[in-house]
Design a protein around this motif. Structure first.
Motif, short mmCIF file in Angstrom:
data_model
loop_
_atom_site.label_atom_id
_atom_site.label_comp_id
_atom_site.label_asym_id
_atom_site.label_seq_id
_atom_site.Cartn_x
_atom_site.Cartn_y
_atom_site.Cartn_z
N SER A 125 57.04 -1.19 41.65
CA SER A 125 56.32 -1.48 42.89
C SER A 125 56.61 -2.90 43.34
N ASP A 126 56.17 -3.23 44.56
CA ASP A 126 56.38 -4.58 45.08
C ASP A 126 55.74 -5.63 44.17
N SER A 127 54.51 -5.36 43.74
CA SER A 127 53.81 -6.33 42.89
C SER A 127 54.51 -6.49 41.55
N GLN A 128 55.04 -5.39 41.00
CA GLN A 128 55.76 -5.48 39.74
C GLN A 128 57.07 -6.25 39.90
N ILE A 129 57.75 -6.03 41.01
CA ILE A 129 59.01 -6.75 41.26
C ILE A 129 58.75 -8.24 41.37
N ILE A 130 57.68 -8.60 42.09
CA ILE A 130 57.37 -10.03 42.28
C ILE A 130 56.94 -10.68 40.97
N CYS A 131 55.97 -10.05 40.29
CA CYS A 131 55.38 -10.67 39.10
C CYS A 131 56.27 -10.58 37.87
N ARG A 132 56.90 -9.42 37.66
CA ARG A 132 57.64 -9.20 36.42
C ARG A 132 59.13 -9.49 36.53
N VAL A 133 59.62 -9.57 37.74
CA VAL A 133 61.05 -9.81 37.91
C VAL A 133 61.30 -11.17 38.58
N MET A 134 60.83 -11.31 39.82
CA MET A 134 61.16 -12.51 40.59
C MET A 134 60.52 -13.77 40.00
N VAL A 135 59.22 -13.71 39.72
CA VAL A 135 58.55 -14.89 39.18
C VAL A 135 59.09 -15.24 37.79
N LYS A 136 59.33 -14.20 36.97
CA LYS A 136 59.87 -14.43 35.63
C LYS A 136 61.24 -15.09 35.69
N GLU A 137 62.09 -14.61 36.59
CA GLU A 137 63.42 -15.18 36.72
C GLU A 137 63.40 -16.59 37.30
N ALA A 138 62.44 -16.83 38.21
CA ALA A 138 62.39 -18.12 38.90
C ALA A 138 61.48 -19.12 38.21
N LEU A 139 60.85 -18.75 37.09
CA LEU A 139 59.85 -19.62 36.45
C LEU A 139 60.38 -21.00 36.10
N PRO A 140 61.58 -21.14 35.52
CA PRO A 140 62.07 -22.51 35.24
C PRO A 140 62.16 -23.38 36.50
N SER A 141 62.64 -22.80 37.58
CA SER A 141 62.74 -23.54 38.84
C SER A 141 61.36 -23.88 39.38
N ILE A 142 60.41 -22.95 39.25
CA ILE A 142 59.05 -23.20 39.72
C ILE A 142 58.42 -24.34 38.94
N ILE A 143 58.61 -24.35 37.61
CA ILE A 143 58.07 -25.42 36.78
C ILE A 143 58.64 -26.78 37.19
N LEU A 144 59.94 -26.81 37.43
CA LEU A 144 60.57 -28.06 37.87
C LEU A 144 60.02 -28.50 39.22
#
Length: 211
Positions: A125-144
């Motif tokens: 679902s959209d929420s799963q893609i955002i939370c489990r895929v996009m946010v997980k992949e982008a987490l290092p960049s978000i932390i920076l």
């Protein structure tokens, strides 16, 4: 002098911590509809995206000093006071939310579209893609980017000190500049530089760990 310096440092860290926390939450919440409704989003919607994009750009266009003064009635309503470290958290947060939204949006847009398409193909679902895929992949960049946000807010808090915001900015302006105390000015600036270095080093360390 040391006691005064530590007291000002505590006020600055208090303002930066709270405003970073609130603006991170608000910025992330604002970035999600931008990602969803953007041209390459999961649910493209030109009308909603254009409105949100314009609102973010409008808020980011205000110089912080002017925004802080304009928000005095709202700050007094929310915080109960118009000046001081607690009151300064309100304009700091409002100024930083659109900035953080852009940072998070940029981090999420860097995620490989192939990964998103693969998740969609598996029926996510959209929420799963955002939370489990996009946010997980982008987490290092978000932390920076969180480190960038905190450093930006540190600079804003120093500016706020010139008009009653408290913290190291107020110490440098009231005691260092107004009273011609170069030693106090030097100490306040030195502490600010050390805090910036600590924030950036911490962000870089977490980025490398998460990568």
């Amino acid at each position: 002098m040391i006691t005064t310096l530590f007291s000002a440092l505590n006020e600055t860290l208090y303002m930066v911590f709270l405003s970073t926390l609130f603006s991170a939450v608000g910025g992330f919440g604002l970035a999600l509809p931008l990602i969803l409704t953007g041209p390459h989003g999961l649910r493209p919607n030109a009308g909603i995206y254009t409105a949100l994009d314009a609102a973010v750009n409008l808020l980011r266009s205000f110089p912080f000093m002017i925004l802080m003064i304009a928000l005095i009635p709202f700050t007094r309503l929310v915080a109960g006071v118009a000046y001081g470290s607690t009151a300064t958290v309100v304009p700091l947060t409002i100024a930083a939310i659109p900035f953080m939204a852009r940072l998070v949006e940029g981090s999420l847009l860097e995620v490989d579209p192939g990964v998103v398409e693969a998740a969609r193909a598996f029926g996510a679902s959209d929420s799963q893609i955002i939370c489990r895929v996009m946010v997980k992949e982008a987490l290092p960049s978000i932390i920076l980017n969180l480190a960038v946000l905190a450093i930006t807010l540190l600079g804003y808090s120093a500016m706020a000190g010139a008009i009653g915001g408290g913290g190291l900015g107020a110490l440098a302006y009231n005691e260092g500049y107004i009273r011609f105390r170069a030693d106090i000015m030097f100490c306040a600036v030195t502490v600010l530089i050390v805090v910036v270095q600590c924030l950036q080093s911490g962000g870089n360390y977490l980025y490398k760990k998460l990568r």
